[in-house]
Design a protein around this motif. Structure first.
Motif, PDB file in Angstrom:
ATOM      1  N   GLY A 158      34.672  40.685  47.155  1.00  7.30           N
ATOM      2  CA  GLY A 158      34.640  39.760  46.035  1.00  7.30           C
ATOM      3  C   GLY A 158      35.466  40.337  44.916  1.00  7.30           C
ATOM      4  O   GLY A 158      35.136  41.415  44.398  1.00  7.30           O
ATOM      5  N   ASN A 159      36.557  39.652  44.558  1.00 10.02           N
ATOM      6  CA  ASN A 159      37.388  40.172  43.486  1.00 10.02           C
ATOM      7  C   ASN A 159      38.288  39.064  42.952  1.00 10.02           C
ATOM      8  O   ASN A 159      38.278  37.935  43.456  1.00 10.02           O
ATOM      9  CB  ASN A 159      38.229  41.360  43.972  1.00 10.02           C
ATOM     10  CG  ASN A 159      38.261  42.480  42.949  1.00 10.02           C
ATOM     11  OD1 ASN A 159      38.491  42.244  41.762  1.00 10.02           O
ATOM     12  ND2 ASN A 159      38.025  43.701  43.392  1.00 10.02           N
ATOM     13  N   THR A 160      39.072  39.397  41.914  1.00 10.66           N
ATOM     14  CA  THR A 160      39.980  38.410  41.348  1.00 10.66           C
ATOM     15  C   THR A 160      41.186  38.245  42.263  1.00 10.66           C
ATOM     16  O   THR A 160      41.634  39.198  42.907  1.00 10.66           O
ATOM     17  CB  THR A 160      40.462  38.836  39.952  1.00 10.66           C
ATOM     18  OG1 THR A 160      41.189  40.067  40.067  1.00 10.66           O
ATOM     19  CG2 THR A 160      39.280  39.046  39.017  1.00 10.66           C
ATOM     20  N   PHE A 161      41.717  37.048  42.312  1.00 14.27           N
ATOM     21  CA  PHE A 161      42.880  36.793  43.161  1.00 14.27           C
ATOM     22  C   PHE A 161      44.061  37.674  42.758  1.00 14.27           C
ATOM     23  O   PHE A 161      44.783  38.185  43.605  1.00 14.27           O
ATOM     24  CB  PHE A 161      43.287  35.323  43.079  1.00 14.27           C
ATOM     25  CG  PHE A 161      42.333  34.379  43.755  1.00 14.27           C
ATOM     26  CD1 PHE A 161      41.655  34.751  44.904  1.00 14.27           C
ATOM     27  CD2 PHE A 161      42.120  33.104  43.250  1.00 14.27           C
ATOM     28  CE1 PHE A 161      40.773  33.881  45.542  1.00 14.27           C
ATOM     29  CE2 PHE A 161      41.247  32.223  43.877  1.00 14.27           C
ATOM     30  CZ  PHE A 161      40.571  32.606  45.024  1.00 14.27           C
ATOM     31  N   ASP A 162      44.258  37.833  41.450  1.00 16.92           N
ATOM     32  CA  ASP A 162      45.428  38.586  41.008  1.00 16.92           C
ATOM     33  C   ASP A 162      45.344  40.060  41.395  1.00 16.92           C
ATOM     34  O   ASP A 162      46.347  40.661  41.800  1.00 16.92           O
ATOM     35  CB  ASP A 162      45.624  38.444  39.492  1.00 16.92           C
ATOM     36  CG  ASP A 162      44.374  38.725  38.707  1.00 16.92           C
ATOM     37  OD1 ASP A 162      44.116  39.898  38.393  1.00 16.92           O
ATOM     38  OD2 ASP A 162      43.640  37.770  38.382  1.00 16.92           O
ATOM     39  N   LEU A 163      44.147  40.658  41.281  1.00 11.74           N
ATOM     40  CA  LEU A 163      44.026  42.071  41.636  1.00 11.74           C
ATOM     41  C   LEU A 163      44.194  42.253  43.145  1.00 11.74           C
ATOM     42  O   LEU A 163      44.867  43.182  43.602  1.00 11.74           O
ATOM     43  CB  LEU A 163      42.673  42.630  41.184  1.00 11.74           C
ATOM     44  CG  LEU A 163      42.603  44.154  41.137  1.00 11.74           C
ATOM     45  CD1 LEU A 163      43.562  44.723  40.093  1.00 11.74           C
ATOM     46  CD2 LEU A 163      41.185  44.623  40.827  1.00 11.74           C
ATOM     47  N   MET A 164      43.615  41.363  43.929  1.00 11.55           N
ATOM     48  CA  MET A 164      43.751  41.465  45.385  1.00 11.55           C
ATOM     49  C   MET A 164      45.194  41.233  45.818  1.00 11.55           C
ATOM     50  O   MET A 164      45.708  41.932  46.693  1.00 11.55           O
ATOM     51  CB  MET A 164      42.816  40.462  46.066  1.00 11.55           C
ATOM     52  CG  MET A 164      41.340  40.813  45.908  1.00 11.55           C
ATOM     53  SD  MET A 164      40.218  39.744  46.855  1.00 11.55           S
ATOM     54  CE  MET A 164      40.323  38.205  45.933  1.00 11.55           C
ATOM     55  N   TYR A 165      45.851  40.269  45.180  1.00 10.95           N
ATOM     56  CA  TYR A 165      47.241  39.988  45.536  1.00 10.95           C
ATOM     57  C   TYR A 165      48.145  41.156  45.146  1.00 10.95           C
ATOM     58  O   TYR A 165      49.024  41.557  45.914  1.00 10.95           O
ATOM     59  CB  TYR A 165      47.706  38.701  44.849  1.00 10.95           C
ATOM     60  CG  TYR A 165      49.104  38.284  45.228  1.00 10.95           C
ATOM     61  CD1 TYR A 165      49.376  37.787  46.497  1.00 10.95           C
ATOM     62  CD2 TYR A 165      50.150  38.378  44.310  1.00 10.95           C
ATOM     63  CE1 TYR A 165      50.661  37.406  46.859  1.00 10.95           C
ATOM     64  CE2 TYR A 165      51.440  37.993  44.655  1.00 10.95           C
ATOM     65  CZ  TYR A 165      51.687  37.509  45.929  1.00 10.95           C
ATOM     66  OH  TYR A 165      52.964  37.137  46.282  1.00 10.95           O
ATOM     67  N   GLY A 166      47.916  41.724  43.962  1.00 13.21           N
ATOM     68  CA  GLY A 166      48.721  42.853  43.507  1.00 13.21           C
ATOM     69  C   GLY A 166      48.572  44.068  44.405  1.00 13.21           C
ATOM     70  O   GLY A 166      49.513  44.856  44.579  1.00 13.21           O
ATOM     71  N   ALA A 167      47.375  44.220  44.997  1.00 11.21           N
ATOM     72  CA  ALA A 167      47.120  45.343  45.899  1.00 11.21           C
ATOM     73  C   ALA A 167      47.404  44.986  47.357  1.00 11.21           C
ATOM     74  O   ALA A 167      47.075  45.757  48.261  1.00 11.21           O
ATOM     75  CB  ALA A 167      45.669  45.798  45.753  1.00 11.21           C
ATOM     76  N   LYS A 168      47.989  43.797  47.577  1.00  2.35           N
ATOM     77  CA  LYS A 168      48.416  43.322  48.905  1.00  2.35           C
ATOM     78  C   LYS A 168      47.255  43.104  49.877  1.00  2.35           C
ATOM     79  O   LYS A 168      47.434  43.135  51.098  1.00  2.35           O
ATOM     80  CB  LYS A 168      49.450  44.272  49.526  1.00  2.35           C
ATOM     81  CG  LYS A 168      50.702  44.448  48.675  1.00  2.35           C
ATOM     82  CD  LYS A 168      51.761  45.247  49.402  1.00  2.35           C
ATOM     83  CE  LYS A 168      52.976  45.476  48.518  1.00  2.35           C
ATOM     84  NZ  LYS A 168      53.619  44.216  48.077  1.00  2.35           N
ATOM     85  N   HIS A 169      46.054  42.882  49.342  1.00  2.89           N
ATOM     86  CA  HIS A 169      44.912  42.618  50.225  1.00  2.89           C
ATOM     87  C   HIS A 169      45.113  41.323  51.009  1.00  2.89           C
ATOM     88  O   HIS A 169      44.538  41.158  52.092  1.00  2.89           O
ATOM     89  CB  HIS A 169      43.620  42.539  49.411  1.00  2.89           C
ATOM     90  CG  HIS A 169      43.168  43.849  48.883  1.00  2.89           C
ATOM     91  ND1 HIS A 169      41.913  44.068  48.363  1.00  2.89           N
ATOM     92  CD2 HIS A 169      43.806  45.047  48.778  1.00  2.89           C
ATOM     93  CE1 HIS A 169      41.802  45.321  47.961  1.00  2.89           C
ATOM     94  NE2 HIS A 169      42.945  45.924  48.195  1.00  2.89           N
ATOM     95  N   HIS A 170      45.912  40.395  50.445  1.00  3.03           N
ATOM     96  CA  HIS A 170      46.126  39.117  51.129  1.00  3.03           C
ATOM     97  C   HIS A 170      46.741  39.302  52.514  1.00  3.03           C
ATOM     98  O   HIS A 170      46.628  38.413  53.360  1.00  3.03           O
ATOM     99  CB  HIS A 170      47.036  38.220  50.275  1.00  3.03           C
ATOM    100  CG  HIS A 170      48.386  38.806  50.011  1.00  3.03           C
ATOM    101  ND1 HIS A 170      48.595  39.803  49.080  1.00  3.03           N
ATOM    102  CD2 HIS A 170      49.598  38.553  50.581  1.00  3.03           C
ATOM    103  CE1 HIS A 170      49.873  40.120  49.069  1.00  3.03           C
ATOM    104  NE2 HIS A 170      50.503  39.392  49.972  1.00  3.03           N
TER     105      HIS A 170
END
Length: 337
Positions: free
Chosen positions: A216-228
């Motif tokens: 569970g996290n913010t989209f921007d932080l996950m996207y910036g860390a390439k979790h997507h």
């Protein structure tokens, strides 16, 4: 070059928050290290870069902020411990991880205690001389810290590797990453998930290797860390709000000249205003679209589903709220009216 409405609005907003006036700073030269966990390109990184630039500009280069982004000096806990000991002038931590130092920060972890539609009222209370600002300054002082900036973090949403997400039942049985926050762990359990508290820097690998299959996290932080790259599904649960709080060593802060403190506070307010009005909205739009373009299916939670989330997590709210000062809970809830 074609000027899009988004670019034009950003320029207007930038002009409106860029109110820097060169200060007549005549105090001593000061160097301060500030370490934070956000990755390059994040609006959080932008906020602290803006802060460093403003401090340098306002002091005519006599006060310099050396930035250490991306958890290069350690986890949130390590950075705050460094600030407490004085080996680091300023450390940054998310509010859930600050709960490891005093449970009073758990107030922001309480599920659905705040909501995006009342964000401006929350900001007003958090900013200098606001009720929450005054209260939380004492909380931090009691553990040897001085709040410098309540940088925006945003609202967390649930995501998963392999399972479509919608209502609370869709999370049942998932191995979900949480912070060390006891509230986050309890929320995961209430939703039928299996919580796995691991540090932020380990999440990408944990998703990749299947140690966890949700977070569970913010989209921007996950996207910036390439979790997507390891995700397929998301739901806009917005189940809790967080901030990235810059905490200075209290003894170091108290030893600064009053004019240096004032300059740093002014730079902080300008930087966080810029983040909230320019960097954060742009990053939020870009990262959400980036996840969609990468194939992540984002389910917009319906009002009925959000009501279910609130109902299922209400016992967690009640359990932890009972151990927090009623005054603190009221200060937060007053911003939601």
């Amino acid at each position: 070059m074609k000027v899009t409405p988004l670019i034009l609005s950003s320029v207007v907003l930038m002009m409106s928050v860029s109110t820097t006036v060169m200060a007549d700073y005549s105090g001593p030269k000061i160097k301060m290290k500030l370490a934070h966990p956000a990755p390059p390109g994040s609006h959080i990184t932008v906020a602290y870069k803006k802060f460093a630039d403003l401090v340098k500009e306002k002091s005519d280069g006599r006060i310099k902020v050396q930035l250490f982004p991306g958890s290069v000096l350690g986890s949130d806990r390590v950075m705050i411990e460094g600030a407490q000991r004085g080996t680091l002038e300023v450390g940054v931590s998310s509010t859930p991880n600050l709960a490891s130092f005093t449970p009073l920060y758990q107030v922001f972890d309480l599920p659905y205690i705040t909501s995006p539609e009342h964000q401006e009222k929350l900001y007003k209370s958090l900013d200098k001389d606001g009720p929450l600002n005054i209260y939380l300054e004492k909380v931090a002082n009691d553990i040897g810290l001085q709040p410098i900036m309540y940088a925006e973090y945003g609202y967390r949403n649930f995501v998963s590797k392999d399972r479509p997400l919608n209502g609370p039942a869709s999370l049942s049985g998932l191995k979900i990453r949480t912070t060390d926050s006891q509230v986050e762990v309890a929320v995961a359990k209430a939703l039928g998930a299996n919580p796995s508290p691991i540090s932020w820097g380990e999440v990408y690998t944990a998703l990749q290797q299947g140690t966890i299959d949700a977070e569970g996290n913010t989209f921007d932080l996950m996207y910036g860390a390439k979790h997507h790259e390891n995700l397929k599904y998301a739901v806009t649960s917005a189940h809790n709000y967080g901030m990235q709080v810059a905490m200075a060593n209290k003894k170091w802060w108290d030893g600064l000249p009053a004019e240096a403190q004032q300059l740093i506070e002014e730079a902080s307010q300008e930087a966080v205003t810029y983040q909230r009005t320019v960097a954060y909205p742009e990053d939020k739009i870009k990262s959400r679209q980036g996840m969609i373009d990468a194939g992540v299916i984002i389910h917009e939670a319906t009002e009925e589903e959000l009501a279910e989330y609130r109902q299922v997590t209400k016992p967690v709210f009640d359990q932890f709220a009972a151990n927090l000062p009623a005054e603190l809970i009221k200060l937060v809830q007053d911003t939601q009216q």
